[in-house]
Structure formats: C-alpha cells, structure tokens
Scaffold this active site. Structure first.
Site, short mmCIF file in Angstrom:
data_model
loop_
_atom_site.label_atom_id
_atom_site.label_comp_id
_atom_site.label_asym_id
_atom_site.label_seq_id
_atom_site.Cartn_x
_atom_site.Cartn_y
_atom_site.Cartn_z
N GLY A 1 0.81 -1.21 0.00
CA GLY A 1 0.00 0.00 0.00
C GLY A 1 0.85 1.27 0.00
CD GLN B 1 -6.69 -0.79 7.59
OE1 GLN B 1 -7.43 -1.72 7.92
NE2 GLN B 1 -5.42 -0.76 7.94
CB SER C 1 -1.89 -3.37 1.22
OG SER C 1 -0.87 -4.08 1.85
CG HIS D 1 0.01 -6.81 4.92
ND1 HIS D 1 -0.01 -6.42 6.25
CD2 HIS D 1 0.34 -5.72 4.21
CE1 HIS D 1 0.32 -5.13 6.31
NE2 HIS D 1 0.53 -4.68 5.09
CB CYS E 1 2.90 2.63 10.49
SG CYS E 1 1.53 1.86 9.67
N1 PLP Z 1 -2.73 2.92 3.93
C1 PLP Z 1 -3.45 2.52 4.97
C2 PLP Z 1 -4.80 3.13 5.22
C3 PLP Z 1 -2.96 1.53 5.84
O1 PLP Z 1 -3.68 1.15 6.88
C4 PLP Z 1 -1.68 0.99 5.58
C5 PLP Z 1 -1.07 0.00 6.51
O2 PLP Z 1 -1.35 -0.01 7.69
C6 PLP Z 1 -0.97 1.44 4.46
C7 PLP Z 1 -1.52 2.41 3.65
C8 PLP Z 1 0.38 0.88 4.11
O3 PLP Z 1 0.24 -0.38 3.50
P1 PLP Z 1 1.48 -1.40 3.44
O4 PLP Z 1 1.68 -1.94 4.81
O5 PLP Z 1 1.03 -2.47 2.48
O6 PLP Z 1 2.64 -0.66 2.91
#
Ligand code: PLP
Length: 389
Positions: A72, A181, A201, A203, A327
């Site tokens: 993502g 999400q 994404s 996962h 994150c």
């Molecule tokens: N965007 C949102 C809304 C997310 O919740 C996340 C991951 O938590 C991401 C982007 C990032 O995705 P990725 O972990 O695949 O890089």
C-alpha cells in the site's frame, strides 16, 4: 499466558490457507522469471496475468488497469508522485484529508518541502468523516489530484468516496483513494466510486505481505516511480513477485466471496465489544462513528491512562492490539487522526484500537470484555490523575 487473542487485524492478517495453497507452486515448482521467453518463464507469466485479471474483476476494473507494487505504501507514493509529474503543466495543487495514512501525508509533506506541490488538507468531523462539500470548496484551477482514503485505519470511519468521486469527475480532477483498509472488507467498485487511482495491499485481507497494487484508470498512464528492467509495461520495474500476486488474488477472491456473511458476523461482534467496553469502563468513549465504520474495527479512548501502558498490560495477558496505527505506535506523539477529530492531547494519548477479523470468536470478545476493564482499572488505580468523573 494461555492463549493469544489477536485483535489487530487492521495491522496485518494471517495468510489464508487458500492463498498459501495458490502460492506454493509458484514458490517451489513454477519459479520461472515471467520476463523469460522460454515456456517455464511464460508459465509464471500466465500465473501473474491470471492474478491480475482476478484482482481486477474483484474491483470492477480491467486487468490492464492493475499494476502490482510492493504494498500500500508504494501504491500511495506512486499515485501521488505520478500524478504530480504527469500533470505538472496543469498545476501542482493536491487536496487531501487530515486523517490520511502517513504513506499519503508524509509523501505530500516531502514534495511540498521541495516546492513540488501545494497541499490543502480538509478537516474531518468528530466522527472522522470528510465533508465532500469541503473538498469541492477546496478545488482550484491548478488542482491536479484529490487523495482521500476509503476507510480510516485507526478509527474505522468509512469515507463518502462515491460523493467525492462525483465531485472530482465533474471538476475534471483525478481522484485517488487509499483503499488499503477497505478492499476485502467492504464493497469496492472503482466505477461506483468514480476513482481514477486506488491503492490496495495484500496483507490486510489474508494475502501475503510485500505485495499490493495500484489501480490506474485507462487511459491515464502514470510515469514510473521505480526504474529498471521495464516490468509492468515499463511502469513499475523489478522482477515480479508472482507467488505474491497469485496469493493476493486468491485471498481477495476469498474475502470478497465471504464479505457479506463475514461482515455481518464481525459487525455483531464489534458492536457487542463496543457496548460492553462503554458500559463497563467508566470515562471511556468510542472514536469514530457507530454506523458507517469498518466491520471489524472498534476504537476507544480512556481518560487518565496511556495507550502504550494499556498495550503492554494487554500483551502480558495475551491480547494483541494497537493504539492508533501499527506504523506509528512506536512514536509517543498522539495520533494525528485522534487530534483531527477534536480530541485534546491528553485524551488522545489514551487510545486503543481493537480490530477483529476472520479468526475472532465470540469467546475472544467475552475475554476482551473481561480483560480490558481490568487492565484499565489496574492502571487507573496507580494514576494520581484518576477520578471517576
Ligand atoms: N494505507 C493505509 C490506510 C494503511 O492502513 C496501511 C497500513 O497499515 C498502508 C496504507 C500501508 O500499507 P502497506 O503496509 O502495504 O505498505
């Protein structure tokens, strides 16, 4: 510690057995490079293209509108940087919201610092909802992109993407949505939402980590973010992660297939959890709306406790949860999302996100409703700030 209660499905999910089964041949026997001309490579290529077709079908898109990425974050970075580069002649103004994931916000910050874009952040209401009319009002002649997420990762608010898409289309401005999400959890159809770009994404819906995709509506062609061997029609170089793409496709088809029944089951568990926490934990509040939230996400703030302390105590009792997003949970700053919905700093510090998913059982919710009130009461008993009202 007897058992684990995994209540952090918004952070990541377990690979589903169906996804693993679909991936295994591409990790063991059909490991050819899809760019190789011999048959062994072309078999891998066929697997990759089949995955692309199946993912596109789940989104109501066409296969050649789906580009594989590493996840993502890359999809968000590429959408933003790509549009700014492609539309440089028209302008460099971007409209986004204050509650986007950092993959969007930090990309825009970095570009703005270099003088490569101007950003208008629209605010959200107390439930975390963007007002589409504010997006309309923020439009300028030099606006080249609107980037508003489909569903928030911290508080689960589902945004009015179809309304924003209609505004963007009418104004002739490209619309990107970070649907990381949302995909696999709520219905996502690119034409209903009138999106031009959409990030997903693997996962987050029981596919593998390290694979995602960016949907790019034809005839838009984004300049590459990553240069090299010219894979993905020259748009995204790097040897393709065929097993990942195949696993993501299998996981997405499975998630979409069971979305309605699983959505109903999870919403019922989530609502029981919300009602239980709010009634058993004094001075607790739900963050995000009661309705229009992701089926699995329940998020709270508790007065006079630190989210990090709750997480550590929950961990010692076998509960995996999060305060804000995975994150950013390493940082001690309160979440930008909670501040944006109007919570004061000290309240925003006491946040807890529980995200339920496929493995969650009614027994898990019963146990969460025992453990969480005990943990919060235990921490408050040690706090000089705590009082009942
Ligand atoms: N965007 C949102 C809304 C997310 O919740 C996340 C991951 O938590 C991401 C982007 C990032 O995705 P990725 O972990 O695949 O890089």
């Amino acid at each position: 510690m007897s058992r684990i209660i995994y209540a952090d499905h918004a952070a990541t999910t377990a690979l589903s057995p169906a996804a693993l089964e679909a991936m295994t041949p591409y990790l063991t026997q059909q490991y050819g490079n899809p760019s190789s001309l011999y048959r062994f490579g072309q078999q891998a290529k066929a697997g990759l293209e089949d995955a692309r077709t199946r993912i596109a079908a789940c989104l109501g898109a066409e296969a050649d509108e789906v580009y594989f990425t590493s996840g993502g974050t890359e999809a968000d970075n590429w959408a933003i940087r790509g549009v700014l580069e492609a539309q440089a002649k028209k302008g460099n103004h971007v409209i986004t919201s204050a509650i986007e994931h950092h993959a969007v916000l930090h990309t825009l910050d970095a570009l703005a610092r270099q003088g490569l874009c101007q950003v208008t952040q629209v605010g959200v209401d107390a439930q975390g909802r963007v007002n589409p009319e504010e997006v309309r009002a923020a439009l300028r002649p030099d606006t080249v992109l609107i980037s508003i997420m489909a569903a928030n990762n911290e508080i689960g608010t589902i945004e009015p993407v179809a309304e924003i898409g209609a505004i963007a289309r009418q104004a002739g401005v490209l619309f990107h949505t970070d649907a990381v999400q949302a995909v696999g959890h709520i219905p996502v159809q690119v034409n209903d939402w009138k999106v031009d770009l959409l990030s997903l994404s693997g996962h987050k819906f029981h596919g593998p980590r390290g694979i995602g995709a960016l949907y790019v509506r034809k005839p838009l062609r984004l300049p590459p973010l990553i240069f090299g061997g010219g894979q993905e029609k020259g748009r995204r170089s790097g040897t393709e992660y065929v097993a990942g793409a195949v696993g993501m496709a299998a996981a997405l088809q499975e998630a979409v297939g069971q979305m309605e029944t699983e959505g109903r089951r999870l919403s019922a568990l989530r609502d029981r959890l919300i009602d239980g926490i709010l009634s058993q934990v004094p001075r607790s509040s739900l963050t995000g709306p009661r309705e229009n939230r992701l089926p699995g996400t329940a998020s709270f703030v508790f007065a006079c406790v630190e989210g990090e302390s709750i997480l550590l105590r929950l961990d010692s009792r076998g509960v995996c949860a999060s305060s804000g997003s995975a994150c950013s949970s390493a940082s001690l700053d309160p979440s930008h999302v909670l501040l944006s919905i109007g919570l004061p700093h000290e309240v925003a510090h006491g946040s807890l996100r529980l995200s339920l998913g496929r493995e969650t059982t009614a027994e898990d919710v019963d146990d969460l409703l025992t453990i969480i009130p005990e943990v919060v009461a235990g921490l408050r008993a040690m706090s000089p700030l705590w009082c009942e009202n």
